[in-house]
Design a protein around this motif. Structure first.
Motif, PDB file in Angstrom:
ATOM      1  N   LEU A 232       0.830  -1.205   0.000  1.00 33.19           N
ATOM      2  CA  LEU A 232       0.000   0.000   0.000  1.00 33.19           C
ATOM      3  C   LEU A 232       0.868   1.260   0.000  1.00 33.19           C
ATOM      4  O   LEU A 232       0.568   2.236  -0.698  1.00 33.19           O
ATOM      5  CB  LEU A 232      -0.928  -0.004   1.216  1.00 33.19           C
TER       6      LEU A 232
ATOM      7  N   TYR B   8      -6.863   7.388  -3.871  1.00 34.01           N
ATOM      8  CA  TYR B   8      -5.962   7.938  -4.889  1.00 34.01           C
ATOM      9  C   TYR B   8      -6.336   7.435  -6.284  1.00 34.01           C
ATOM     10  O   TYR B   8      -6.186   8.156  -7.277  1.00 34.01           O
ATOM     11  CB  TYR B   8      -4.513   7.540  -4.587  1.00 34.01           C
TER      12      TYR B   8
ATOM     13  N   SER C  13       1.080   4.207  -2.855  1.00 41.21           N
ATOM     14  CA  SER C  13       0.781   5.607  -2.536  1.00 41.21           C
ATOM     15  C   SER C  13       1.868   6.569  -3.010  1.00 41.21           C
ATOM     16  O   SER C  13       1.719   7.786  -2.862  1.00 41.21           O
ATOM     17  CB  SER C  13       0.591   5.750  -1.018  1.00 41.21           C
TER      18      SER C  13
ATOM     19  N   VAL D 129      -5.155   4.912   0.014  1.00 45.99           N
ATOM     20  CA  VAL D 129      -4.579   4.514  -1.273  1.00 45.99           C
ATOM     21  C   VAL D 129      -5.681   4.244  -2.291  1.00 45.99           C
ATOM     22  O   VAL D 129      -5.561   4.607  -3.465  1.00 45.99           O
ATOM     23  CB  VAL D 129      -3.677   3.279  -1.093  1.00 45.99           C
TER      24      VAL D 129
END
Length: 764
Positions: free
Chosen positions: A529, A580, A533, A577
């Motif tokens: 993760l 995003y 990110s 994440v």
């Protein structure tokens, strides 16, 4: 290029490419990635075909059964030597060469049977009084007299003067009256009673009949209320006859009453086979089985082995000639039950087939590692090293499975390991099972599950190990104190070292093995993760360059969703994440989304609602396609696909309605599916809230709270949370968290009058 290459260079090139795109997720689910790389020979289509086939294979129940059968066979092989009985050579009528202790508790059936026979002989037969017989006979006598009175009332005398005696001068004969009386009674009664009883009854006066009835009923009731066994029936009839002879009845009526009473008095005490058997059974059950207890000395060294001792040795199965297979059958039954229970356990889980198979393989691999460690430690157990089982990292399996799967599977593994541990660590114990070791593994494993309560598992693994060390030592102390034995300081130090190493090894092995499981099983780890990110990730750079407004919107939603998820105990990092990437589908047509419409007209003003609907809805499916193409974890793909659920595009739906179009509301809904996890549900709320607040002219705390409540209520009433396990209480926490974060972003500014005046002067 790859199609022109052959052999190793092609495979090497493919491995490098796969590693850059996370080879763990290339296979989607457990470990097919590397296999596909080599089997495919570098051909992308071939590799994808193999991956699809392998994924389908893993989802088959047959494959799951094969895995469980392998687990069963391996476990049986590991524990085979632990249940194999130790054989000792003993000869009848010769001194024993060694002291022999019973390795198990067995019943001495011969002695037990002797005890039972003696006890049964002392149980007397049970005879039961049928109390209802008395009432039945009383009712019968009462009915006979009442019937006689009815016959008399139905046939009054033809001529009767005052003072005349009540003799039969009727227009009906006695035989006719007897016939009428018998008609009122049953054939059975008519056949059993002598004829003179009927004649006497129909010839008597009504008053005399009433007196005879009362007297006879009383006598019959008194006699039948006592116990009358078969050999006392005649005596009972004589008692009734004696009482009636001393009554005030006269003549033929008295004789009829006596005959009637003798006829109805019968045996009312009978042999009760059921109660007799019940008492015998109770007596049998009260007999304690004569047992040869585990640890009991059967024969001491040098003692002559007589027939009684030899019989006991045969019962306990320690003779060389006793080829018993019972321990192996028992072990097989345990393995079969374990495999069947695991099959049912995993197939009743409310998960998709992919997750079930993945969790099953993780469970089996961890379980095999654990029992292999058990067996290795047990091989060093003996007289020199006792109780080495306490060094076993009992919480390792439970912590790994909890982190990779869930608490349910971790608890199941702990219970099974505790059961297997009682067999594997039975060296040095008086029986086949070492119960204290099993309890130690069970409680230590459960403690590991309880201690790892935080979402930030990896940060808590080592502290959990230290806590487990003290829990383990407390458990060992409890077992030692319960046994009430005498132990030296060195022994206590030994057990403390075992408890400390067990806890620390559980943590160290968990930390060491987790990366292999995460990589091999395609598990979305914290490190993965964090890697996703990174702003330099190609997809994030794509969003930033092609749709900067969407990028800014995604960052804002990530801030909102992360804090809200952490507030309810969900995975905040996954939510951040996922945010995003959740709108990456907008990069296909960025200008059609308002956050990217800077200094341009809104193209939807010139498009029909149906076209706008297609464009807006497509961003969810397009985003999922892009993420799948770039092989991002399925959790991230699900967020992009599900964050809108099946919500309604209200603006374009109402626009179509105003234009007079006959539209179905479902046509203007996202295809879904609805949010399947708490994280996706929170992201969906945060996504709507951020867009709505950004459109406010002057957002205040009150307006923001009303807006958040409205959006959550709208989604709740639209049943968007029906397929995830978020609760009403958690929704309230989400609302509070979102409001706090938004108020921090859109807080009011302080005016600086002095500064403004200075600015004005400068401008002047």
């Amino acid at each position: 290029m790859c199609h022109t290459l052959v052999g190793v260079p092609c495979v090497t090139l493919w491995i490098r490419t796969a590693l850059r795109q996370d080879v763990a997720h290339l296979a989607v689910r457990p470990l097919p990635g590397l296999l596909a790389l080599f089997v495919g020979g570098g051909n992308l289509n071939t590799i994808n075909a193999y991956l699809t086939k392998l994924k389908d294979l893993l989802g088959l129940k047959v494959f799951q059964i094969v895995l469980l059968l392998f687990l069963g066979v391996f476990s049986y092989a590991v524990m085979y030597s632990n249940v194999k009985p130790e054989k000792i050579t003993v000869e009848l009528f010769k001194p024993a060469e060694q002291t022999i202790i019973a390795g198990k508790t067995v019943e001495d059936t011969y002695k037990t049977e002797q005890e039972k026979n003696d006890t049964v002989k002392q149980v007397s037969d049970v005879y039961t009084l049928k109390k209802e017989y008395a009432q039945n006979k009383v009712d019968l006598v009462d009915s006979i007299f009442d019937s006689a009175i009815e016959v008399m009332n139905e046939t009054p005398p033809a001529h009767q003067k005052p003072g005349d005696s009540a003799k039969p001068d009727d227009h009906l004969s006695t035989d006719k009256k007897v016939e009428l009386l018998k008609g009122k009674l049953t054939d059975e009664v008519n056949n059993e009673l002598p004829s003179h009883i009927f004649t006497a009854l129909v010839e008597a006066a009504e008053a005399d009949l009433q007196i005879a009835k009362d007297v006879t009923v009383t006598v019959v009731n008194n006699v039948m209320s006592t116990r009358i066994p078969a050999d006392e029936v005649e005596n009972a009839k004589k008692r009734a006859e004696e009482e009636l002879r001393f009554s005030s009845l006269k003549g033929e009526l008295k004789a009829a009453s006596i005959a009637l009473a003798r006829n109805v008095i019968i045996q009312n005490v009978f042999f009760d086979r059921e109660k007799t058997e019940e008492q015998r059974q109770e007596a049998l059950e009260s007999v304690e089985p004569v047992k040869i207890l585990q640890g009991q000395i059967i024969v001491v060294e040098g003692q002559l082995v007589d027939r009684e001792i030899y019989r006991k040795l045969e019962l306990t199965g320690v003779l060389e000639g006793d080829k018993t297979i019972q321990p192996f059958v028992g072990l097989a039954i345990i393995i079969i039950l374990t495999v069947a229970a695991l099959y049912y356990f995993f197939n009743t889980a409310e998960e998709s087939n992919d997750f079930k198979t993945n969790h099953l393989i993780i469970f089996i691999v961890v379980f095999l590692i654990a029992i292999s460690i058990m067996k290795t430690i047990s091989l060093f157990s003996g007289d020199r090293f006792a109780n080495l089982g306490y060094f076993f990292p009992a919480a390792m399996a439970s912590m790994i499975i909890k982190i990779l799967s869930n608490e349910r599977y971790a608890a199941a593994a702990t219970i099974l390991l505790a059961g297997f541990g009682t067999i594997i660590f039975n060296e040095g114990s008086t029986g086949v099972l070492d119960i204290p070791i099993g309890l130690y593994i069970l409680f230590s494993g459960m403690a590991g599950i309880i201690i790892l309560t935080s979402r930030n598992f990896k940060a808590r693994i080592l502290p959990a190990g230290l806590a487990l060390s003290f829990v383990n030592f407390a458990l060992i102390l409890a077992f030692l104190f319960i046994s009430d034995g005498q132990y030296s300081k060195m022994e206590f130090l030994y057990y403390f070292a075992a408890a400390l190493l067990s806890g620390l090894l559980s943590s160290v092995l968990t930390i060491g093995l987790l990366p292999f499981f995460e990589a091999g099983f395609g598990i979305l780890s914290t490190m993965k993760l964090i890697e996703l990110s990174n702003p330099n990730h190609p997809l994030l750079r794509k969003i930033l360059t092609e749709s900067p407004g969407t990028y800014h919107h995604s960052i804002m939603v990530a801030n909102l969703a992360e804090s809200a998820c952490e507030a309810i105990g969900a995975n905040g990092l996954l939510a951040r994440v996922g945010c995003y990437y959740h709108d990456i589908g907008k990069t296909k047509r960025p200008q059609f989304f308002i956050e990217n419409q800077m200094n341009i007209d809104n193209p939807h003003d010139r498009l029909p609602p149906a076209t706008s609907r297609d464009i807006i809805i497509a961003h969810a499916t397009d985003g999922a396609e892009i993420l799948r193409k770039h092989r991002l974890p399925r959790e991230i793909v699900d967020i992009a696909e599900q964050h809108h659920g099946t919500t309604l595009l209200k603006y374009f739906y109402h626009k179509a309605t105003k234009l007079g179009e006959d539209v179905n509301e479902d046509y203007y809904r996202y295809p879904g599916p609805k949010a399947q996890t708490k994280e996706i549900a929170v992201i969906g709320i945060a996504d709507s809230v951020e867009a709505a607040v950004r459109s406010m002219a002057q957002p205040t705390a009150e307006k923001i709270e009303n807006l958040v409540v409205s959006i959550i209520s709208d989604r709740l009433h639209d049943h968007q949370f029906n397929e995830c396990d978020i609760t009403m209480r958690e929704l309230q926490i989400v609302k509070k968290s979102l409001c706090e974060t938004l108020n921090g972003i859109f807080h009011s500014r302080i005016e600086y009058p002095e500064f403004q005046k200075t600015e004005q002067k400068v401008k002047i």
